[in-house]
Design a protein around this motif. Sequence first.
Motif, PDB file in Angstrom:
ATOM      1  N   ASN A 131      -7.087   5.891  -9.049  1.00 54.68           N
ATOM      2  CA  ASN A 131      -6.975   4.863  -8.060  1.00 54.68           C
ATOM      3  C   ASN A 131      -6.785   5.561  -6.559  1.00 54.68           C
ATOM      4  OD1 ASN A 131      -7.338   2.509  -9.736  1.00 54.68           O
ATOM      5  ND2 ASN A 131      -5.131   2.590 -10.006  1.00 54.68           N
ATOM      6  N   ALA A 132      -7.147   7.041  -6.277  1.00 54.88           N
ATOM      7  CA  ALA A 132      -7.155   7.412  -5.251  1.00 54.88           C
ATOM      8  C   ALA A 132      -7.675   6.982  -4.246  1.00 54.88           C
ATOM      9  CB  ALA A 132      -7.196   9.005  -5.312  1.00 54.88           C
ATOM     10  N   ASP A 133      -9.098   6.365  -4.286  1.00 55.08           N
ATOM     11  CA  ASP A 133      -9.828   5.726  -3.421  1.00 55.08           C
ATOM     12  C   ASP A 133      -9.271   4.153  -3.016  1.00 55.08           C
ATOM     13  OD1 ASP A 133     -10.658   4.654  -5.912  1.00 55.08           O
ATOM     14  OD2 ASP A 133     -12.371   4.149  -5.452  1.00 55.08           O
ATOM     15  N   HIS A 143       6.018   2.700  -1.846  1.00 56.25           N
ATOM     16  CA  HIS A 143       6.250   2.976  -3.130  1.00 56.25           C
ATOM     17  C   HIS A 143       5.576   1.583  -3.944  1.00 56.25           C
ATOM     18  CE1 HIS A 143       9.056   6.023  -2.899  1.00 56.25           C
ATOM     19  NE2 HIS A 143       9.990   5.434  -2.082  1.00 56.25           N
ATOM     20  N   ARG A 144       4.203   1.564  -3.553  1.00 57.23           N
ATOM     21  CA  ARG A 144       3.579   0.497  -4.206  1.00 57.23           C
ATOM     22  C   ARG A 144       2.111   0.957  -4.736  1.00 57.23           C
ATOM     23  NH1 ARG A 144       5.413  -4.697  -3.706  1.00 57.23           N
ATOM     24  NH2 ARG A 144       3.574  -5.427  -4.216  1.00 57.23           N
ATOM     25  N   SER A 145       2.194   2.223  -4.925  1.00 60.13           N
ATOM     26  CA  SER A 145       1.036   3.106  -5.266  1.00 60.13           C
ATOM     27  C   SER A 145       0.617   3.130  -6.597  1.00 60.13           C
ATOM     28  CB  SER A 145       0.925   4.408  -4.614  1.00 60.13           C
ATOM     29  OG  SER A 145       1.856   5.133  -5.435  1.00 60.13           O
ATOM     30  N   PHE A 178       0.508   1.368 -12.436  1.00 59.77           N
ATOM     31  CA  PHE A 178       0.068  -0.128 -12.415  1.00 59.77           C
ATOM     32  C   PHE A 178      -1.012   0.170 -11.492  1.00 59.77           C
ATOM     33  CE2 PHE A 178       4.079   0.543  -9.969  1.00 59.77           C
ATOM     34  CZ  PHE A 178       3.460   0.503  -8.668  1.00 59.77           C
ATOM     35  N   GLU A 179      -1.796  -0.942 -10.961  1.00 58.14           N
ATOM     36  CA  GLU A 179      -2.611  -0.931 -10.133  1.00 58.14           C
ATOM     37  C   GLU A 179      -2.184  -0.942  -8.611  1.00 58.14           C
ATOM     38  OE1 GLU A 179      -6.327  -1.118 -10.347  1.00 58.14           O
ATOM     39  OE2 GLU A 179      -5.729  -0.310 -12.041  1.00 58.14           O
TER      40      GLU A 179
END
Length: 351
Positions: A131-133, A143-145, A178-179
């Motif tokens: 999900n780097a994009d 801290h929600r990455s 997680f997403e």
Amino acid sequence: MTKKQRKRILRIVFIIAGVTSLMFVPWVLVKAWILPLPDTIKEQVNEAIGHGFDGMIVYVDQSGKQPELYAAGWHNRENKIPADPKALFKIASISKLYIAVATAKLVKDKRLSLDKTLADYLPELEGRIANADKITLRLMVQHRSGIPNFTDTPGYWEDISRGNRETLDLVLDKPADFEPNKKYSYSNTNYLLIGEILDKTLGYSHHQYIKSEILIPLKLNNTYSLLSEVDLDDVMSGYYKGYDADIKYNDFINPAGSMVATAEDTGIFLRALNDGSLFNEGEQEIYSSIYVYEHTGLLPGYSSIARYHKDIDTVVIQFVNTGGGYTWNLSEIVYNRIVKIVRSKKAHNKM
């Protein structure tokens, strides 16, 4: 059954539940919690050493009063050097506050955007971090990455002196926890990556930026970005239950928690963070939207608490140089008792 009888039964159930739960709480924690509250902070700090801490430093800054420093126990246990209230200490994750401030300042200067993604800033990580994009700079700061925490890697603490890139390798090509933005989960990897983004954006080390934009303006002459910048004799020794050696020589070098400072410097920084004097126009609004105003820190042999208590307009910093066992739980209990002493004296003075 009458209403009165039901209430009586409920009271008995609650009492039994409370007694049962205490059976599973270590006595050392119960003792630290139930002891009569001392009259002074100095007495509380001395008492804390009796709970098994090797050494402790406390800084208290009450509005309208001169800040006070306290210390007890050992600076160095082997050489019987007493704790020094002005010693340097590994502040661990309290470092994240400085990183977050630097980020807010650069966002205000339009050199960074909170809405740009990890892939925008570090394109080489697209495909290597899930999900780097989609993961924005904002989500990393908060801290929600969903990026896995490198310190959770089995065996990580056996060699904490890895370089940033070597540390990052521990989580590359792993599935996301997680997403993005679906939940909060503390991850040191977020701040390792923010450090990399800051360096790339600035064209030089973010450590130098923090020094010029935060440390020098606040005259924090006893705050350093890395352990390698200081004389190790000035650093309080660190100890871990069940391990005899001094572990202050372990060098944690990544932006998630590399900084070293005195309790006084940490307190001055925290006061300036909370009263806004640290910020230029428009910066505090950005900071408030992305991060917190207090922090704790934990490294092998070192635990720290840095909090501002608005109701009594007081900053309290606590450093403990002993880890393992129940030392973190004990440090929280002792910290809360110190705050209670301050609050009690404030209330008494108003009478």
